[in-house]
Write a protein that holds these residues in place. Structure first.
Motif, short mmCIF file in Angstrom:
data_model
loop_
_atom_site.label_atom_id
_atom_site.label_comp_id
_atom_site.label_asym_id
_atom_site.label_seq_id
_atom_site.Cartn_x
_atom_site.Cartn_y
_atom_site.Cartn_z
N ALA A 1 7.63 3.03 -39.96
CA ALA A 1 9.21 2.77 -40.29
C ALA A 1 9.92 2.44 -39.34
CB ALA A 1 9.72 4.00 -40.95
N PRO A 2 10.90 1.70 -39.53
CA PRO A 2 11.97 1.20 -38.30
C PRO A 2 12.74 2.59 -37.87
CG PRO A 2 12.44 -0.12 -40.39
CD PRO A 2 11.18 1.18 -40.83
N ASN A 3 12.84 2.32 -36.58
CA ASN A 3 13.44 3.66 -35.90
C ASN A 3 12.59 4.95 -36.00
OD1 ASN A 3 15.42 2.26 -34.61
ND2 ASN A 3 17.13 3.42 -35.47
N GLN A 4 11.40 5.12 -36.36
CA GLN A 4 10.51 6.05 -36.34
C GLN A 4 9.60 5.95 -35.29
OE1 GLN A 4 7.53 6.29 -39.54
NE2 GLN A 4 7.83 8.40 -39.99
N PHE A 5 9.39 7.18 -34.65
CA PHE A 5 8.39 7.14 -33.36
C PHE A 5 7.63 8.62 -33.54
CE2 PHE A 5 12.58 5.48 -32.76
CZ PHE A 5 12.04 4.38 -32.23
N GLU A 6 6.74 8.73 -32.63
CA GLU A 6 5.50 9.81 -32.42
C GLU A 6 5.40 10.15 -31.19
OE1 GLU A 6 1.11 10.29 -33.31
OE2 GLU A 6 2.13 10.11 -35.22
N LEU A 7 5.18 11.72 -30.75
CA LEU A 7 4.71 12.00 -29.64
C LEU A 7 3.74 13.02 -29.98
CD1 LEU A 7 5.84 15.26 -28.67
CD2 LEU A 7 7.94 13.92 -28.83
N ALA A 8 2.74 13.26 -28.99
CA ALA A 8 1.80 14.35 -29.26
C ALA A 8 1.32 14.55 -27.62
CB ALA A 8 0.54 13.67 -29.92
N PRO A 9 0.98 15.97 -27.59
CA PRO A 9 0.29 16.65 -26.63
C PRO A 9 -1.06 16.52 -26.53
CG PRO A 9 0.91 18.40 -27.98
CD PRO A 9 1.08 16.96 -28.79
N ILE A 10 -1.78 17.04 -25.34
CA ILE A 10 -3.07 17.42 -25.36
C ILE A 10 -3.38 18.54 -25.96
CG2 ILE A 10 -5.05 17.94 -23.68
CD1 ILE A 10 -3.42 16.44 -21.66
N TYR A 11 -4.56 18.65 -26.75
CA TYR A 11 -5.02 19.78 -27.48
C TYR A 11 -4.74 21.06 -26.83
CZ TYR A 11 -7.95 20.00 -31.60
OH TYR A 11 -8.44 20.33 -32.87
N GLY A 12 -4.39 22.28 -27.43
CA GLY A 12 -4.29 23.32 -26.74
C GLY A 12 -4.80 24.58 -27.63
N GLU A 13 -4.77 25.92 -27.04
CA GLU A 13 -4.85 26.99 -27.85
C GLU A 13 -3.90 27.21 -29.01
OE1 GLU A 13 -4.32 30.82 -29.26
OE2 GLU A 13 -3.12 30.17 -27.49
N ALA A 14 -4.17 27.48 -30.25
CA ALA A 14 -3.40 27.50 -31.19
C ALA A 14 -1.86 28.17 -31.00
CB ALA A 14 -3.88 28.01 -32.56
N ASN A 15 -1.79 29.40 -30.42
CA ASN A 15 -0.82 29.97 -30.28
C ASN A 15 0.34 29.42 -29.38
OD1 ASN A 15 1.33 32.46 -30.53
ND2 ASN A 15 0.20 33.07 -28.54
N LEU A 16 -0.25 29.04 -28.38
CA LEU A 16 0.46 28.40 -27.18
C LEU A 16 0.85 27.05 -27.70
CD1 LEU A 16 1.52 28.17 -24.28
CD2 LEU A 16 -0.51 27.46 -23.78
N ALA A 17 -0.07 26.26 -28.45
CA ALA A 17 0.43 24.72 -28.95
C ALA A 17 1.54 25.01 -29.86
CB ALA A 17 -0.71 24.15 -29.65
N ASN A 18 1.69 26.08 -30.57
CA ASN A 18 2.58 26.32 -31.71
C ASN A 18 3.88 26.52 -30.97
OD1 ASN A 18 3.38 26.60 -34.79
ND2 ASN A 18 4.20 28.39 -33.94
N ASP A 19 3.82 27.38 -29.92
CA ASP A 19 5.03 27.73 -29.42
C ASP A 19 5.82 26.46 -28.45
OD1 ASP A 19 4.84 30.34 -29.71
OD2 ASP A 19 4.37 31.17 -27.87
N GLN A 20 4.76 25.61 -28.00
CA GLN A 20 5.01 24.46 -27.48
C GLN A 20 5.71 23.62 -28.28
OE1 GLN A 20 1.77 23.25 -25.42
NE2 GLN A 20 2.11 24.50 -23.55
N ASN A 21 5.39 23.19 -29.66
CA ASN A 21 5.93 22.39 -30.43
C ASN A 21 7.35 22.94 -31.04
OD1 ASN A 21 5.94 21.85 -33.93
ND2 ASN A 21 5.75 20.36 -32.51
N GLN A 22 7.55 24.12 -30.99
CA GLN A 22 8.70 24.69 -31.35
C GLN A 22 9.75 24.44 -30.06
OE1 GLN A 22 9.92 26.41 -34.09
NE2 GLN A 22 8.09 25.37 -34.83
N ILE A 23 9.43 24.46 -28.79
CA ILE A 23 10.21 24.26 -27.59
C ILE A 23 10.51 22.72 -27.56
CG2 ILE A 23 10.06 24.08 -25.14
CD1 ILE A 23 8.35 26.47 -25.19
N VAL A 24 9.41 21.77 -27.92
CA VAL A 24 9.64 20.19 -28.06
C VAL A 24 10.71 20.24 -28.89
CG1 VAL A 24 8.50 18.06 -28.68
CG2 VAL A 24 7.47 19.68 -26.95
#
Length: 724
Positions: free
Chosen positions: A286-309
């Motif tokens: 969509a116009p003005n729609q974007f995406e970012l993604a990190p490198i794969y990680g352990e689920a608990n840490l990855a979830n925390d990092q998503n909240q931080i991001v």
């Protein structure tokens, strides 16, 4: 300042350069995280050994160790100008929470000193009554506790030392997302290890991995501030489609606008300093729609990092004159935003469990976990759908842009053929799985490309992509832990049951490989017949076929939530130790209450904007037309030259009256719903109100096309979506 001034201001906004530290990314990556490198530098040997034993082996930490860790953390934090500390937790609000305490205390000499000990590190007491609890905590029962999660690194944000924690009630129930997630991760490890030992006796732990892909919209902050619906609800409740939106597919993977690129770079730098491996960025559909993604990680840490991001995105966007929209459907007529959760399992010996092996034994292990995951999805397909359901995600699912509201699994041709073949051959037949194949394009200058053994299916909510499953239905603003907790718990239950079946086969004297395959075959037959579907999930034929297969096809969100307290769900969650029955009942109360409040807020906003913004603008234009008609009659003595004005006046009268009546009807429906005593009944009533939104929106959008553009008071889609 009128709409045109806001548009001009937004269009002329200059690019704010990103603040990029000198040197390579690897030189500042993780500098604001108390990671292994910092532990080795700032902790004494005894504290370091005990902390690593806790993180890696699940050993308990005593107060002496906590004090030693706190001393090292304090020294490191003070070097970075830290003045406060907070326990950073994830209550049932979809966001994060924090209470900041200064590091100062009396020194006994009339002054103060900076202090931080093991008690401050390990535990705090926020007010539990003010967070959603589903009745676990009454208003007058305020006590709740946050407790340090040593497996998720402490980090610094501005002047504050942030300690990731769980959040529980005084009586011990989980009041957050992290506690059940950690329980589910332990459950899936405990259930998977005995099966892994059939193939590799050295396995002692299994990890759950998460790779999230965060979609979002950016809008100019000045235009955002002029749209009450965007500010209050996160989405536009009305607005006529732009003549051009995404139909040319020219925005997807297109050149990133400079102002957006500067925002993205600042976000990446902030994430990298916090140890978040943000890797991918691109324009979305969509116009003005974007995406970012990190490198794969352990689920608990990855979830925390998503909240931080998500928190970082909101902060950094304002610096660049943007506002981030994380709502799943902020604009009608263009794609909404999801958060694809790429999920897999792996052992502590580095073996991926959802990727084909290097030999027949490795392939059998892969097929074992692959098939059992599918069985868990089949058994709990309705529950998995409930885990991603919300008032906001309901606008996205099934809208021919996201997975349908039916949870099925896509395997791809290779794995479908493998499973069918396994049903036909003897159980001791070695399993062979085709890997990537080279493909020549017939052009000398283009190197040979390697094609995966499976394609992608964008209409599947749960798609196998070669070495993981992609749970595509998670909403953009959701906490990943909700879906990840349910998925891991369901898989844990299935693995427990499967191990029991294998043990029966082994007790009959069969060899391990034969016992495993004999236990797998009835499961393979079932999943192929029921949950596996590689076709187009958007078609009406699939909805009918899915219902025939026994898959859940419910689209009413409040009804979906009932899955959490059905006997099969309660048994699964309690069996795996992820939720107690009381916690499940409480979370359903929270879900229904949250659903009601979100729809209620939207209803209030659209009714008030219809009455206070839309109708006055229409009447102002009507008055202008009436003056022209009156002047024409006065000059010419008749209305022959006013046919266009009269037709427009008829349209305005028709639309305004339609809006007025529907707005009043919605207001009355809301009053009636508010008088319903129980949360579930009230949520059902508000679902009906949510279903009436398009009917009120339709005449408003029609008026937008009729009223003089100069008189329309609110930024339009063409302005919101194409200024960046």
């Amino acid at each position: 300042m009128d709409r045109f001034d806001l548009v001009k201001e937004s269009f002329e906004r200059k690019v704010v350069p990103a603040e990029v530290p000198a040197g390579k990314t690897s030189e500042y990556f993780g500098e604001l995280v108390f990671d292994r490198k910092k532990m080795c530098k700032y902790l004494d040997a005894e504290s370091l050994q005990a902390l690593l034993a806790c993180i890696e082996g699940g050993k308990a930490l005593d107060r002496k160790t906590a004090d030693g860790v706190a001393r090292g953390m304090k020294e490191w934090a003070m070097e970075h100008g830290v003045t406060h500390v907070t326990h950073w937790f994830q209550p049932l609000t979809e966001g994060t929470a924090e209470k900041h305490d200064s590091l100062i205390d009396y020194d006994g000499k009339g002054g103060v000193i900076e202090t931080f000990d093991g008690k401050m590190l390990a535990q705090q007491e926020p007010d539990a009554s003010s967070f959603p609890s589903g009745g676990i905590r009454a208003t007058f029962e305020a006590r709740g506790y946050t407790a340090w999660d040593p497996t998720s690194p402490v980090f610094i944000l501005d002047d504050t030392l942030c300690i990731p924690t769980i959040f529980i009630s005084y009586t011990g129930e989980a009041l957050d997302y992290k506690t059940p997630l950690k329980r589910a991760l332990k459950a899936v490890s405990d259930a998977a290890v005995p099966i892994c030992k059939l193939f590799d006796p050295g396995v002692t732990k299994v990890y759950s991995y998460l790779g999230w892909e965060q979609e979002y919209f950016l809008v100019d902050e000045a235009l955002y501030a002029a749209r009450t619906d965007l500010m209050i609800t996160g989405r536009t409740l009305f607005g006529h489609n732009s003549s051009k939106n995404q139909q040319l597919d020219d925005h997807y993977f297109g050149s990133i606008p400079p102002r957006v690129a500067a925002f993205m770079r600042d976000l990446e730098v902030a994430g990298h300093r916090l140890g978040i491996p943000i890797k991918t960025r691109h324009n979305e559909v969509a116009p003005n729609q974007f995406e970012l993604a990190p490198i794969y990680g352990e689920a608990n840490l990855a979830n925390d990092q998503n909240q931080i991001v998500m928190n970082l995105m909101n902060r950094i966007a304002r610096k660049h004159g943007f506002v981030v929209l994380l709502h799943e459907k902020p604009f009608d007529g263009v794609n909404g935003s999801g958060k694809h959760n790429n999920w897999s399992l792996g052992t502590d010996r580095g073996t991926p469990l959802l990727a084909p092996g290097k030999d027949a034994n490795g392939n059998l292990q892969f097929v074992t976990f692959f098939v059992n995951v599918l069985a868990a999805v089949q058994k709990h397909n309705a529950l998995l759908k409930a885990s991603i359901a919300s008032a906001t995600n309901a606008h996205r699912l099934g809208a021919n842009e996201a997975p349908p509201a039916i949870v099925s699994a896509f395997l791809g041709r290779t794995m479908t053929e493998v499973l069918h073949k396994l049903l036909e051959v003897p159980s001791d037949t070695p399993i062979e799985i085709a890997g990537k194949k080279g493909k020549s394009l017939g052009l000398v200058e283009i190197p040979e490309i390697f094609v995966d053994n499976t394609d992608r299916n964008r209409t599947s909510p749960f798609a196998f992509t070669g070495n993981r499953f992609e749970f595509r239905a998670v909403g953009s603003c959701a906490n990943c832990a909700g879906a990840m907790t349910t998925l891991n718990a369901a898989v844990a239950e299935q693995l427990i049951d499967f191990k029991a079946a294998v043990d029966k086969e082994l007790a009959a004297g069969k060899k391990t490989a034969v016992a495993v395959m004999d236990a797998l075959k009835p499961i393979i037959k079932s999943v192929l017949d029921v949950v596996c579907f590689d076709g187009n999930g958007y078609t009406e034929e699939w909805k009918q076929e899915a219902a025939r297969r026994g898959l859940d096809v419910e689209t009413n969100v409040p009804k979906m939530f009932c899955e959490f307290t059905k006997p099969a769900s309660v048994e699964m969650f309690t069996k795996t130790g992820v939720y107690t029955e009381k916690e499940l009942e409480a979370r359903n109360e929270v879900k229904w209450e949250t659903y009601v409040k979100k729809v209620q807020i939207e209803s209030r906003v659209i009714v008030r904007m219809a009455i206070n913004h839309i109708i006055p603008a229409a009447l102002e234009y009507k008055a202008k037309l009436l003056k022209e008609v009156a002047l024409s009659k006065e000059v010419y003595g008749n209305l022959e030259g006013c046919s266009t004005e009269l037709l427009i006046l008829d349209d305005i009268n028709k639309y305004v009256e339609d809006i007025r009546l529907k707005a009043l009807a919605m207001k009355e429906a809301r009053k009636a719903a508010n008088n319903i005593a129980d949360d579930y009944g009230r949520a059902l009533a508000y679902h009906d109100i949510a279903e009436s939104f398009p009917a009120l929106r339709r005449p408003i959008d029609k008026l937008e096309e009729v009223v003089d553009n100069r008189m329309w008071p609110l930024p339009k889609y063409r302005e919101l979506l194409f200024i960046n």
